[in-house]
Design an enzyme around this catalytic site. Structure first.
Site, mmCIF file in Angstrom:
data_model
loop_
_atom_site.group_PDB
_atom_site.id
_atom_site.type_symbol
_atom_site.label_atom_id
_atom_site.label_comp_id
_atom_site.label_asym_id
_atom_site.label_seq_id
_atom_site.Cartn_x
_atom_site.Cartn_y
_atom_site.Cartn_z
ATOM 1 N N HIS A 124 45.926 40.497 43.104
ATOM 2 C CA HIS A 124 45.779 40.539 44.561
ATOM 3 C C HIS A 124 46.382 39.289 45.187
ATOM 4 O O HIS A 124 46.398 38.217 44.592
ATOM 5 C CB HIS A 124 44.320 40.748 44.983
ATOM 6 C CG HIS A 124 43.349 39.682 44.589
ATOM 7 N ND1 HIS A 124 43.165 38.529 45.320
ATOM 8 C CD2 HIS A 124 42.480 39.591 43.544
ATOM 9 C CE1 HIS A 124 42.220 37.795 44.762
ATOM 10 N NE2 HIS A 124 41.788 38.405 43.670
ATOM 11 N N ASP A 165 45.569 38.232 48.446
ATOM 12 C CA ASP A 165 44.671 37.563 49.399
ATOM 13 C C ASP A 165 43.818 36.524 48.681
ATOM 14 O O ASP A 165 43.634 36.586 47.460
ATOM 15 C CB ASP A 165 43.758 38.595 50.094
ATOM 16 C CG ASP A 165 42.934 39.438 49.120
ATOM 17 O OD1 ASP A 165 43.473 39.851 48.076
ATOM 18 O OD2 ASP A 165 41.743 39.655 49.377
ATOM 19 N N ASP A 223 42.019 32.134 41.521
ATOM 20 C CA ASP A 223 41.709 33.507 41.960
ATOM 21 C C ASP A 223 42.623 33.917 43.119
ATOM 22 O O ASP A 223 42.285 33.721 44.267
ATOM 23 C CB ASP A 223 40.238 33.577 42.375
ATOM 24 C CG ASP A 223 39.808 34.988 42.732
ATOM 25 O OD1 ASP A 223 40.565 35.939 42.475
ATOM 26 O OD2 ASP A 223 38.700 35.137 43.281
ATOM 27 N N GLU A 266 41.787 42.477 48.395
ATOM 28 C CA GLU A 266 40.889 42.711 47.257
ATOM 29 C C GLU A 266 39.511 42.136 47.535
ATOM 30 O O GLU A 266 38.490 42.731 47.209
ATOM 31 C CB GLU A 266 41.472 42.083 45.977
ATOM 32 C CG GLU A 266 40.735 42.465 44.696
ATOM 33 C CD GLU A 266 39.521 41.611 44.364
ATOM 34 O OE1 GLU A 266 38.670 42.057 43.583
ATOM 35 O OE2 GLU A 266 39.403 40.496 44.898
ATOM 36 N N HIS A 285 36.598 30.817 44.370
ATOM 37 C CA HIS A 285 35.897 30.761 45.665
ATOM 38 C C HIS A 285 35.251 29.395 45.919
ATOM 39 O O HIS A 285 34.398 29.274 46.788
ATOM 40 C CB HIS A 285 34.821 31.863 45.785
ATOM 41 C CG HIS A 285 35.366 33.256 45.668
ATOM 42 N ND1 HIS A 285 34.726 34.353 46.193
ATOM 43 C CD2 HIS A 285 36.489 33.737 45.092
ATOM 44 C CE1 HIS A 285 35.429 35.451 45.927
ATOM 45 N NE2 HIS A 285 36.508 35.090 45.253
HETATM 46 ZN ZN LIG Z 1 40.151 37.750 42.463
#
Ligand SMILES: [Zn+2]
Length: 381
Positions: free
Chosen positions: A70, A72, A103, A137, A353
């Site tokens: 992904h 984003d 990520d 995502e 995150h």
């Molecule tokens: Zn991810």
């Protein structure tokens, strides 16, 4: 490709701020990069400034290996807490810092570079590698949903999701469902409740029935553990001495193959229908999010090739595991044909995150080589 160029590509896409949107800028960057190496790609528009990217190398008519990542990233959060600016990728002591470094722009870049290098090195590929780079995502697997419903995943024979897996390969994860139940009542003075209908009381009837059902579930998944339900948001009423005319409950459910999404939807619907037969109960149930559990074959050739590729490169074995979190795979497996899925990519999910998100540069570079070997062996086995 020189190591430095490989790192620069990752830096370039980290520097594009694609916080819950603006993925088209990443898609354009990757499509230009592919074009410079003679690889065609196609943007699949999702919304303004938001586009998925689909690219292929190899020969058609044979097996298709999917690579997916992904584009984003999640919000950077409190900028003052970052040691480095989140959208100016910074290399320090063997680590690359920036939002999305783990990520999952490192996984995405590693897949793209693996495809480019295989093409440049003129490796004979009796089959196709297909990149599915997605939007949204983090907020509902929106791009994967769009690509799957438009048929882009229908020809896949195996799929690798390049999410950060740490030194392990994931072949199963729980499903995830969000719902909203609203309850409509009737306002009245709380000294004369008989004149009103208490929307909160009626909402509680629903909650209690759901909890009764949850407690009655005995099935558990050996690998994924228990099915779980949590009420996560509740609102209702507006004045302490008034009978509330409105109340709302939202909840999240993590499903397992033994208690799957379809079963949950049917049980919840029955609960609401039954309660609505009572006088004055007016409940409405909406499913906001419905992601299937992914439970792939542990002995699939792609899982074995990933294990073998890692061992050949790093000299050590890594385990095949199940994880609780959902990925784009939950959408892609809705494609016409069944295929095995693994989640295997550079980075460490525990750093995702977070402030000062980073990826180990060597880990990223090694993963490019591992992906290349996996592709070659997949088509030549
Ligand atoms: Zn991810």
């Amino acid at each position: 490709m020189e190591q430095q160029e490989r790192v620069q590509i990752l830096k370039d896409i980290i520097n594009i701020d694609s916080t819950n949107g603006n993925e088209e800028a990443v898609a354009s960057y990757l499509s230009d990069l592919f074009a410079r190496h003679g690889i065609d790609s196609k943007k699949v528009q999702f919304a303004e400034k938001r586009a998925n990217l689909v690219s292929e190398i190899g020969e058609s008519g044979k097996r298709v290996l999917g690579f997916s990542g992904h584009m984003d990233v999640v919000d950077a959060g409190d900028l003052s807490k970052w040691s480095f600016p989140p959208f100016e990728a910074t290399e320090k002591d063997g680590k690359l810092y920036g939002r999305g470094s783990t990520d999952m722009k490192s996984g995405l870049a590693a897949m793209v570079i693996a495809m480019i290098e295989l093409k440049d090195e003129k490796k004979a590929l009796p089959g196709k590698v297909k990149l599915l780079a997605t939007v949204g995502e983090e907020v509902g697997e929106l791009g994967a949903e769009q690509l799957t419903s438009n048929g882009y995943a229908d020809d896949l024979d195996a799929l690798v999701i390049g999410e950060p897996s740490g030194p392990q390969i994931c072949f199963a994860h729980k499903g995830s469902m969000n719902y909203t139940v609203t309850s409509i009542g009737k306002n009245a003075h709380s000294s004369m409740p008989q004149l009103g209908v208490n929307a909160i009381d009626n909402l509680m009837l629903f909650y209690n029935e759901v909890e009764k059902f949850v407690a009655s579930v005995n099935e558990t998944s050996k690998l994924l553990g228990d099915f779980t339900h949590n009420a996560t948001v509740v609102t209702g009423g507006n004045q302490v001495n008034s009978i509330p005319e409105f109340a709302k409950l939202q909840g999240n459910i993590r499903t397992i193959p033994e208690v799957d999404n379809a079963e949950i939807q049917s049980v919840f619907k029955k609960i609401v229908d039954r309660l609505n037969e009572q006088a004055d109960v007016k409940l409405n149930l909406v499913w906001d999010y419905n992601k299937l559990p992914v439970f792939s074959d542990k002995d699939s050739s792609i899982a074995k090739l990933a294990q073998q590729g890692y061992k050949n490169k790093m000299g050590e074995s890594i385990p095949l595991v199940a994880s609780p979190g959902t990925t784009d795979a939950a959408e892609f497996i809705k494609a016409k044909k069944e295929f095995p899925v693994i989640i295997f990519g550079p980075g460490n999910a525990q750093l995702a995150h977070q402030v000062d998100e980073c990826v180990d540069v060597k880990n990223y570079l090694d993963m490019i080589d591992i992906y290349k070997e996996m592709v070659i062996n997949y088509f030549n086995q």
